[in-house]
Enzyme design. Structure first.
Site, PDB file in Angstrom:
ATOM      1  N   GLN A  72      -3.334   0.687   2.016  1.00 22.14           N
ATOM      2  CA  GLN A  72      -1.872   0.733   1.875  1.00 22.14           C
ATOM      3  C   GLN A  72      -1.187   1.017   3.210  1.00 22.14           C
ATOM      4  O   GLN A  72      -0.102   1.601   3.253  1.00 22.14           O
ATOM      5  CB  GLN A  72      -1.468   1.760   0.817  1.00 22.14           C
ATOM      6  CG  GLN A  72      -1.669   1.289  -0.614  1.00 22.14           C
ATOM      7  CD  GLN A  72      -0.839   0.041  -0.939  1.00 22.14           C
ATOM      8  OE1 GLN A  72       0.201  -0.211  -0.334  1.00 22.14           O
ATOM      9  NE2 GLN A  72      -1.306  -0.752  -1.888  1.00 22.14           N
ATOM     10  N   SER A  73      -1.778   0.580   4.300  1.00 21.29           N
ATOM     11  CA  SER A  73      -1.205   0.836   5.627  1.00 21.29           C
ATOM     12  C   SER A  73       0.169   0.180   5.805  1.00 21.29           C
ATOM     13  O   SER A  73       0.309  -1.045   5.664  1.00 21.29           O
ATOM     14  CB  SER A  73      -2.164   0.293   6.688  1.00 21.29           C
ATOM     15  OG  SER A  73      -1.528   0.228   7.946  1.00 21.29           O
ATOM     16  N   ASN A  74       1.156   0.994   6.137  1.00 20.89           N
ATOM     17  CA  ASN A  74       2.484   0.461   6.474  1.00 20.89           C
ATOM     18  C   ASN A  74       2.424  -0.297   7.796  1.00 20.89           C
ATOM     19  O   ASN A  74       3.122  -1.290   7.986  1.00 20.89           O
ATOM     20  CB  ASN A  74       3.488   1.611   6.614  1.00 20.89           C
ATOM     21  CG  ASN A  74       3.655   2.382   5.323  1.00 20.89           C
ATOM     22  OD1 ASN A  74       4.003   1.804   4.290  1.00 20.89           O
ATOM     23  ND2 ASN A  74       3.398   3.682   5.361  1.00 20.89           N
ATOM     24  N   ALA A  76      -0.149  -1.985   9.031  1.00 19.75           N
ATOM     25  CA  ALA A  76      -0.771  -3.302   8.857  1.00 19.75           C
ATOM     26  C   ALA A  76       0.252  -4.292   8.275  1.00 19.75           C
ATOM     27  O   ALA A  76       0.356  -5.429   8.753  1.00 19.75           O
ATOM     28  CB  ALA A  76      -1.986  -3.182   7.930  1.00 19.75           C
TER      29      ALA A  76
END
Ligand SMILES: *Cc1c(COP(=O)(O)O)cnc(C)c1O
Length: 328
Positions: A72-74, A76
């Site tokens: 859930q990387s913002n 990325a």
């Protein structure tokens, strides 16, 4: 000037609002800087760093961006959006297992056309740099020239984004006729804090910059920040004195660990949503602002009058587990 060496990707300056009702509750003037409104697809703090990192990629004739993060990387997701906008490819190395439920940032990564490789948490901790290098080599066989952005774009060049943000804050406080004597943000990979800290020092401003870590511990982040400050100095050529004891990392609020929420954090997020109409995220800003408020209540901020919290974004990171903790 080094800070002009960027491309324009974010909606800047982001506004600063006073949180009237929270200020009344706490007996302090609490302000929030809306870096959650830097854009829509690119929303949050990472795009400020990407303005500098991606400029470097373009200057090096790269046509692909490679980066890494949690599922859930913002960061990325913002990188995938920037790549699409600029006609570049993106390749994301994500920690975890392929999720059958396409949600949040991971869904948008796919929608934005990113290529994705999943790796285990062990591979991520021990070997992600090498894995990204290998992908770069594979891409070069396809005729692409790739640029590797480290986790969170937290290196010297990326952190310039928050040096720049500090100059923005100084300009805004002049216009508003107030002085922020404490500035606080959450700390994940450290670039946001380091950039703000550096900007505060190098301009001779005397605010105290607080970082509230949402993973790891104080000792770990003192190392991270020290090394990022040295990288910033190398980039800008402007020295600052680095005193480890003056790096204000406020520990005690990772809770159950990265991206895992406790009921009191989720309750706090609900309280702020209904009090101020502002939605925090469960991974970063919810924990950090919860920590800030606890510290204000404990008296740690007694010497400060005007406290500015940076809302670094993260709204797309809400997942099913966290949502189901809220009683509505
Ligand atoms: C990445 C992130 C942070 C932490 O910023 P770092 O520069 O990595 O320390 C804070 N908030 C949100 C929403 C983020 O995505």
């Amino acid at each position: 000037m080094i800070l002009e060496n960027k491309i324009k990707l974010a909606n800047l300056p982001t506004k600063i609002e006073k949180l009237d009702k929270l200020s009344k509750e706490l007996g302090k003037n609490i302000y929030i800087k809306r870096d959650d409104q830097t854009g829509t697809e690119v929303s949050g703090n990472k795009v400020r760093k990407l303005e500098f990192s991606v400029k470097e990629a373009l200057d090096n004739d790269c046509d692909y961006l490679i980066t890494c993060g949690g599922i859930q990387s913002n960061h990325a997701r913002a990188t995938a959006a920037v790549a699409a906008k600029l006609g570049m490819g993106s390749f994301l190395v994500l920690r975890g297992k392929e999720d059958n439920e396409l949600e949040g940032n991971y869904f948008f990564d796919k929608l934005l056309g990113a290529r994705i490789k999943f790796i285990t948490p062990e591979e991520y901790s021990n070997n992600r740099a090498q894995i990204m290098e290998n992908i770069k080599n594979e891409l070069s066989k396809e005729g692409h020239r790739a640029y590797i952005i480290p986790e969170g774009a937290s290196n010297g060049v990326g952190s310039l984004g928050y040096y720049n943000a500090m100059l923005e804050i100084l300009e805004q406080q002049k216009q508003m006729g107030i002085k922020f004597d404490a500035i606080a943000c959450s700390v994940g990979s450290g670039g946001t804090y380091s950039g703000l800290y550096y900007g505060n020092k190098v301009t001779g401003n005397d605010a105290t910059v607080y970082g509230i870590n949402i993973t790891g511990d104080r000792e770990y982040f003192l190392d991270v920040v020290e090394s990022l400050l040295h990288e910033l100095i190398k980039y800008t050529g402007q020295e600052i004195s680095i005193n480890r004891d003056a790096i204000d990392i406020v520990d005690g609020y990772p809770g159950l660990g990265y991206a895992i929420s406790r009921p009191e954090e989720i309750e706090f997020i609900k309280h702020i949503a209904q009090l101020e109409g502002i939605i925090l995220d469960p991974v970063y800003t919810g924990k950090a602002m919860y920590g800030l408020v606890q510290e204000i209540k404990k008296g740690t901020f007694d010497r400060h009058d005007n406290i500015l919290f940076i809302h670094t974004g993260g709204i797309f990171g809400w997942n099913t587990a966290q949502r189901s903790m809220i009683e509505l």
